[in-house]
Write a protein that holds these residues in place. Structure first.
Motif, PDB file in Angstrom:
ATOM      1  N   TYR A 199      -7.258   6.475 -10.794  1.00  0.00           N
ATOM      2  CA  TYR A 199      -6.475   5.988 -11.924  1.00  0.00           C
ATOM      3  C   TYR A 199      -5.957   4.575 -11.672  1.00  0.00           C
ATOM      4  O   TYR A 199      -5.466   4.267 -10.587  1.00  0.00           O
ATOM      5  CB  TYR A 199      -5.302   6.948 -12.165  1.00  0.00           C
ATOM      6  N   ASP A 200      -6.067   3.745 -12.694  1.00  0.00           N
ATOM      7  CA  ASP A 200      -5.577   2.373 -12.637  1.00  0.00           C
ATOM      8  C   ASP A 200      -4.282   2.329 -13.456  1.00  0.00           C
ATOM      9  O   ASP A 200      -4.323   2.361 -14.685  1.00  0.00           O
ATOM     10  CB  ASP A 200      -6.626   1.418 -13.213  1.00  0.00           C
ATOM     11  N   PRO A 201      -3.122   2.286 -12.796  1.00  0.00           N
ATOM     12  CA  PRO A 201      -1.845   2.383 -13.499  1.00  0.00           C
ATOM     13  C   PRO A 201      -1.594   1.210 -14.450  1.00  0.00           C
ATOM     14  O   PRO A 201      -2.092   0.109 -14.252  1.00  0.00           O
ATOM     15  CB  PRO A 201      -0.801   2.403 -12.387  1.00  0.00           C
ATOM     16  N   GLY A 261     -10.983  -2.183   2.850  1.00  0.00           N
ATOM     17  CA  GLY A 261     -11.320  -2.308   1.435  1.00  0.00           C
ATOM     18  C   GLY A 261     -10.805  -1.169   0.571  1.00  0.00           C
ATOM     19  O   GLY A 261     -10.084  -1.393  -0.411  1.00  0.00           O
ATOM     20  N   PRO A 262     -11.142   0.091   0.895  1.00  0.00           N
ATOM     21  CA  PRO A 262     -10.656   1.201   0.074  1.00  0.00           C
ATOM     22  C   PRO A 262      -9.127   1.334   0.094  1.00  0.00           C
ATOM     23  O   PRO A 262      -8.514   1.604  -0.935  1.00  0.00           O
ATOM     24  CB  PRO A 262     -11.317   2.423   0.703  1.00  0.00           C
ATOM     25  N   GLU A 319      -2.978  -1.798  -3.885  1.00  0.00           N
ATOM     26  CA  GLU A 319      -2.770  -2.615  -5.086  1.00  0.00           C
ATOM     27  C   GLU A 319      -2.259  -1.762  -6.243  1.00  0.00           C
ATOM     28  O   GLU A 319      -1.337  -2.163  -6.956  1.00  0.00           O
ATOM     29  CB  GLU A 319      -4.074  -3.312  -5.496  1.00  0.00           C
ATOM     30  N   ARG A 320      -2.834  -0.588  -6.408  1.00  0.00           N
ATOM     31  CA  ARG A 320      -2.425   0.289  -7.520  1.00  0.00           C
ATOM     32  C   ARG A 320      -1.029   0.854  -7.279  1.00  0.00           C
ATOM     33  O   ARG A 320      -0.239   0.970  -8.201  1.00  0.00           O
ATOM     34  CB  ARG A 320      -3.475   1.365  -7.738  1.00  0.00           C
ATOM     35  N   PHE A 321      -0.724   1.166  -6.037  1.00  0.00           N
ATOM     36  CA  PHE A 321       0.625   1.624  -5.699  1.00  0.00           C
ATOM     37  C   PHE A 321       1.644   0.526  -6.002  1.00  0.00           C
ATOM     38  O   PHE A 321       2.696   0.789  -6.576  1.00  0.00           O
ATOM     39  CB  PHE A 321       0.682   2.025  -4.217  1.00  0.00           C
ATOM     40  N   ASN A 322       1.332  -0.704  -5.617  1.00  0.00           N
ATOM     41  CA  ASN A 322       2.250  -1.824  -5.853  1.00  0.00           C
ATOM     42  C   ASN A 322       2.510  -2.059  -7.335  1.00  0.00           C
ATOM     43  O   ASN A 322       3.623  -2.420  -7.721  1.00  0.00           O
ATOM     44  CB  ASN A 322       1.735  -3.095  -5.181  1.00  0.00           C
ATOM     45  N   VAL A 323       1.506  -1.836  -8.172  1.00  0.00           N
ATOM     46  CA  VAL A 323       1.698  -1.942  -9.624  1.00  0.00           C
ATOM     47  C   VAL A 323       2.710  -0.895 -10.086  1.00  0.00           C
ATOM     48  O   VAL A 323       3.610  -1.181 -10.886  1.00  0.00           O
ATOM     49  CB  VAL A 323       0.357  -1.777 -10.383  1.00  0.00           C
TER      50      VAL A 323
END
Length: 186
Positions: free
Chosen positions: A77-79, A117-118, A124-128
């Motif tokens: 999922y991309d938040p 990489g993974p 990045e998604r957590f930081n969003v």
């Protein structure tokens, strides 16, 4: 099968073009089926090519593993920025657990990789998600580490108990609620 019968190199024609994506698609399908990354030979046989053809697209098996793993993690999922962070965090975590559960062996690959990489995709998604909380760098790093460790432990337990119905993804809710309270008070 004699050497003359083998199909060497990239397939000819437009109906079965070999490329990075087709290799990864077949590798992911085999991984889902077998619970582990397939050997280069098995992958090549499934694609109907010589094993060396895969090395035309990937320098080595580690490069292929990284590409597959990153591709799978990019499917989580991309938040959305500015949405309810708790709901976004729960959706992100559930999505991550689902991918780790659908592809047995993925967690072990992730944890043994030298590449980040993974992990960078998840970070990045957590930081969003936690951006509205205005956490300092140390708190954000600790929050990410705690969450990743919890999710990896949950995924491991879930994958070890495939036949048992006592553990399922809905059991993430309580611990994640407690985690969210802790983040709010950080």
């Amino acid at each position: 099968m004699s050497v003359k019968d083998k199909r060497r190199g990239r397939p000819k024609g437009t109906s079965n073009q070999l490329n990075e994506q087709s290799i990864m698609d077949v590798a992911k399908a085999l991984m889902k089926e077998e619970g582990k990354i397939p050997s280069i030979r098995k992958l090549a046989a499934s694609l109907g090519v010589d094993a060396m053809a895969i090395y035309h697209y990937f320098n080595n098996k580690n490069a292929l593993l990284e590409a597959i793993t990153t591709s799978l993690i990019e499917d989580i999922y991309d938040p959305k920025v500015g949405e309810d962070w708790k709901a976004e965090l729960k959706t992100l975590c559930e999505s991550y657990i689902l991918v780790l559960h659908q592809y047995p062996g993925l967690l072990e690959i992730l944890l043994s990789m030298e590449s980040h990489g993974p992990a960078d995709v998840f970070t990045e998604r957590f930081n969003v998600v936690v951006q509205p909380l205005d956490l300092n760098a140390i708190a954000a790093t600790n929050a990410l580490s705690l969450l990743a460790d919890y999710l990896h432990g949950f995924a491991l337990a879930l994958n070890c108990n495939r036949e048992l119905q006592s553990l399922d993804i809905s059991m993430l809710k309580g611990p994640l609620d407690l985690y969210c309270v802790a983040l709010e008070n950080a």
